[in-house]
Enzyme design. Structure first.
Site, short mmCIF file in Angstrom:
data_model
loop_
_atom_site.label_atom_id
_atom_site.label_comp_id
_atom_site.label_asym_id
_atom_site.label_seq_id
_atom_site.Cartn_x
_atom_site.Cartn_y
_atom_site.Cartn_z
N ARG A 90 0.84 -1.19 0.00
CA ARG A 90 0.00 0.00 0.00
C ARG A 90 0.88 1.24 0.00
O ARG A 90 1.94 1.27 0.65
CB ARG A 90 -0.87 -0.03 1.25
CG ARG A 90 -1.93 1.06 1.33
CD ARG A 90 -2.96 0.93 0.27
NE ARG A 90 -4.16 1.71 0.59
CZ ARG A 90 -5.12 1.95 -0.29
NH1 ARG A 90 -5.03 1.49 -1.54
NH2 ARG A 90 -6.19 2.64 0.05
N THR A 364 -8.53 0.34 -10.95
CA THR A 364 -7.97 -0.71 -10.09
C THR A 364 -8.02 -2.01 -10.87
O THR A 364 -8.66 -2.10 -11.91
CB THR A 364 -8.70 -0.79 -8.72
OG1 THR A 364 -8.59 0.47 -8.10
CG2 THR A 364 -8.15 -1.84 -7.80
N ASN A 384 -5.85 3.91 -7.54
CA ASN A 384 -7.12 4.50 -7.11
C ASN A 384 -7.98 4.87 -8.29
O ASN A 384 -8.37 4.00 -9.04
CB ASN A 384 -6.92 5.68 -6.16
CG ASN A 384 -8.21 5.97 -5.37
OD1 ASN A 384 -9.04 5.06 -5.22
ND2 ASN A 384 -8.40 7.18 -4.89
N GLU A 403 -4.12 7.90 -4.30
CA GLU A 403 -4.59 7.08 -3.20
C GLU A 403 -4.80 7.89 -1.93
O GLU A 403 -5.49 7.44 -1.01
CB GLU A 403 -3.56 5.97 -2.96
CG GLU A 403 -4.13 4.61 -2.66
CD GLU A 403 -4.67 3.88 -3.88
OE1 GLU A 403 -5.88 3.66 -3.93
OE2 GLU A 403 -3.88 3.51 -4.77
N ASP A 406 -8.12 8.02 -0.29
CA ASP A 406 -8.67 6.92 0.52
C ASP A 406 -8.53 7.19 2.02
O ASP A 406 -9.10 6.48 2.83
CB ASP A 406 -7.99 5.58 0.18
CG ASP A 406 -8.62 4.93 -1.05
OD1 ASP A 406 -9.69 5.38 -1.50
OD2 ASP A 406 -8.03 3.97 -1.58
N GLY A 456 -13.70 -0.27 -5.66
CA GLY A 456 -13.80 0.61 -4.50
C GLY A 456 -14.50 -0.08 -3.34
O GLY A 456 -14.26 -1.26 -3.07
#
Ligand code: DON
Length: 553
Positions: A90, A364, A384, A403, A406, A456
């Site tokens: 991540r 994604t 993203n 990202e 998020d 998502g």
């Protein structure tokens, strides 16, 4: 005696390792990525080498969805010793990031600040993940497994209709950044059909990675260009951000639904926790024997409660402490179940207040791999939103993620997917933003599934439905194709694809007090593999909604 011992040893190892699949399988969102994976298997690579090849190929041939400028989660199963691990690649917030960095002086979110341009980008994890995977789990050097992607980038390929639709949707932001426009647009416009996408800069970055491993990206000329490019365009990355980025190996979330062992993504993804909590709640209902409207009502009520817990509690495990034992406990689920009425929807607002969660598109990407030794990879990768931040770092061909969106930009303010969060998912320097990505294995003594999807916040509900289909004995072609419905606590509505709910089901759900929202379009792009050990058969399926390819060979 000695030979007896040896025999016994061989026998127990064989038992531990189990039988081997009769064929290998790869399901991904693009035929060229699936082909890249098989090219590497054919050269003697294992599923982990193939995963490097598929992920790198997707970065080139499906640039809207994932890439070197992004991150993801890779769930691994190593056949040799049964080791199961999640590679957490991540993105992290830059060290200069601040909790209120996307708010104006009055404390209101600055429109699109966390979505477009380099300030929206977290520090990429994908290049480190590729190097980590090759060095620790693969058989082949990166130079081999990256070769197909390098070739696609250098020689180019003719894009399909999906690419053109995706560019159409992000045309404005891609046009704003010259390096992005030069690669993805044709004379500043959405390309015409037949457009050949060639990415020589990206090929050179992939070569640097192939030659130097992670240092090829996070250090040296690539790092120099990343820093200069980001900072010149208003970003805040520093050398320390790149130097300190690490892939983290995390223990997957494990649960049980009837006879199915569920192995899924751990925080900083909410996927495994929400999936297991949902299945725990549902485990006491005879879902397949109930009338369909009641079954769907109960699934929605379970999601309502599990998604709420995501919004309340989940974030980066290195920064926040989470009540995971409670959330994953069947006893906790039993308590939640006790408050579910079969004949009434509970308004989300009546659950103890918390921040909330929302929807998703076709960006994604997910791929699933099974090799003939029984090694498996389920990988969900992301930049993203479609084409991430839209910003390509000049001279690198690397498209950066967005990202940062998020994170909970402000408590209670929904992100792109309608998700809200609180302090557990607030921005902090070096912190990983919460994700919904849910790469998953489903295991019974006879059957093994490898699956996942983009989408998502809807990722988790899609994987839930697939897990229920798997448990009911359906085959992967159905898991990936079946029309979908979704609920995520907030907004308090059942969203559904065309054909997902019959007229009678809609009426029955409405009578229970549910609000229904027809999306009028489909979502998700699931890629799934089933190894049926009882039948000695491997099947793979690619979501008919996407342009992917599932091959068994
Ligand atoms: O990590 C997440 O949850 C999101 N960045 C995933 C975005 C996504 O799946 C978009 N796809 N349609």
């Amino acid at each position: 005696m000695r030979s007896f011992l040896l025999l016994w040893l061989a026998w127990s190892v064989a038992l531990w390792a189990g039988p081997k699949p009769p064929q290998a399988a790869i399901a991904s969102a693009h035929p060229l990525a699936t082909a890249a994976g098989f090219e590497i298997l054919d050269q003697g690579g294992n599923a982990f080498d193939a995963a490097v090849a598929v992920a790198a190929a997707l970065a080139v041939v499906e640039p809207a969805g994932s890439g070197l400028g992004g991150g993801g989660f890779l769930l691994l199963h190593r056949a040799r010793d049964g080791r199961q691990v999640m590679l957490d690649a991540r993105e992290t917030a830059p060290l200069a990031a601040r909790r209120d960095m996307y708010l104006d002086a009055a404390g209101n979110p600055i429109p699109r600040a966390s979505i477009d341009g380099p300030l929206a980008a977290g520090i990429p994890g994908m290049p480190a993940a590729l190097a980590h995977l090759a060095e620790n789990y693969g058989r082949l050097p990166l130079r081999c497994s990256l070769a197909p992607a390098i070739r696609y980038a250098r020689e180019g390929f003719v894009v399909g209709p999906r690419y053109l639709e995706q560019v159409e949707r992000r045309h404005a932001v891609l046009g704003r950044y010259p390096a992005a426009a030069a690669i993805f647009l044709e004379k500043g416009q959405v390309p015409r059909p037949g457009f050949r996408l060639v990415q020589p800069d990206l090929a050179r970055v992939l070569e640097a990675l192939a030659a130097r491993g992670r240092a090829g990206f996070y250090d040296g000329w690539v790092a120099e260009r990343l820093l200069a490019g980001v900072r010149a365009a208003g970003g805040v990355w520093s050398r320390a951000d790149l130097a300190r980025y690490r892939v983290v190996e995390r223990r997957p979330v494990v649960g049980r639904y009837h006879n199915v062992r569920v192995v899924s993504a751990a925080p900083p993804s909410s996927g495994g926790v929400v999936l297991v909590e949902t299945l725990n709640i549902l485990s006491a209902y005879p879902l397949t024997h109930l009338d369909p409207a009641t079954a769907k009502h109960l699934i929605v009520e379970a999601w309502r409660r599990a998604y709420r817990d995501q919004a309340l509690y989940l974030g980066d495990p290195d920064f926040v402490s989470m009540p995971l034992r409670r959330l994953l406990s069947p006893d906790y689920a039993a308590g939640l179940r006790a408050a579910i009425r079969p004949d009434r929807a509970l308004p989300s607002a009546w659950l103890a207040a918390g921040p909330e969660a929302g929807g998703a598109g076709a960006d994604t990407t997910h791929f699933s791999i099974l090799d003939r030794d029984g090694n498996r990879v389920a990988a969900t990768l992301s930049i993203n939103y479609l084409f991430g931040s839209g910003f390509v770092v000049p001279g690198t061909g690397v498209l950066l993620n967005d990202e940062m969106d998020d994170f909970a930009i402000k408590p209670g303010v929904p992100n792109l997917y309608g998700l809200v969060g609180g302090s557990a998912n607030a921005i902090a320097p070096g912190k990983r933003m919460l994700s919904s990505m849910t790469p998953t294995f489903l295991e019974t003594p006879d059957r093994i599934a490898v699956l996942g999807t983009p989408g998502g916040s809807r990722i988790i509900s899609m994987v839930t439905l697939a897990a229920l289909d798997f448990a009911a004995g359906f085959r992967p072609a159905l898991w990936v194709a079946w029309p979908r419905f979704h609920h995520q606590y907030l907004p308090d509505e059942i969203q559904y694809e065309p054909d997902a709910l019959s007229g009678a089901e809609r009426r029955a759900l409405h009578r229970r007090g549910h609000r229904l929202k027809a999306l009028g379009r489909t979502y998700g792009n699931m890629q799934a593999i089933l190894w049926d050990r009882f039948l000695d058969r491997v099947e793979a399926a690619s979501d008919p909604r996407g342009g992917g390819s599932a091959v068994v060979r």
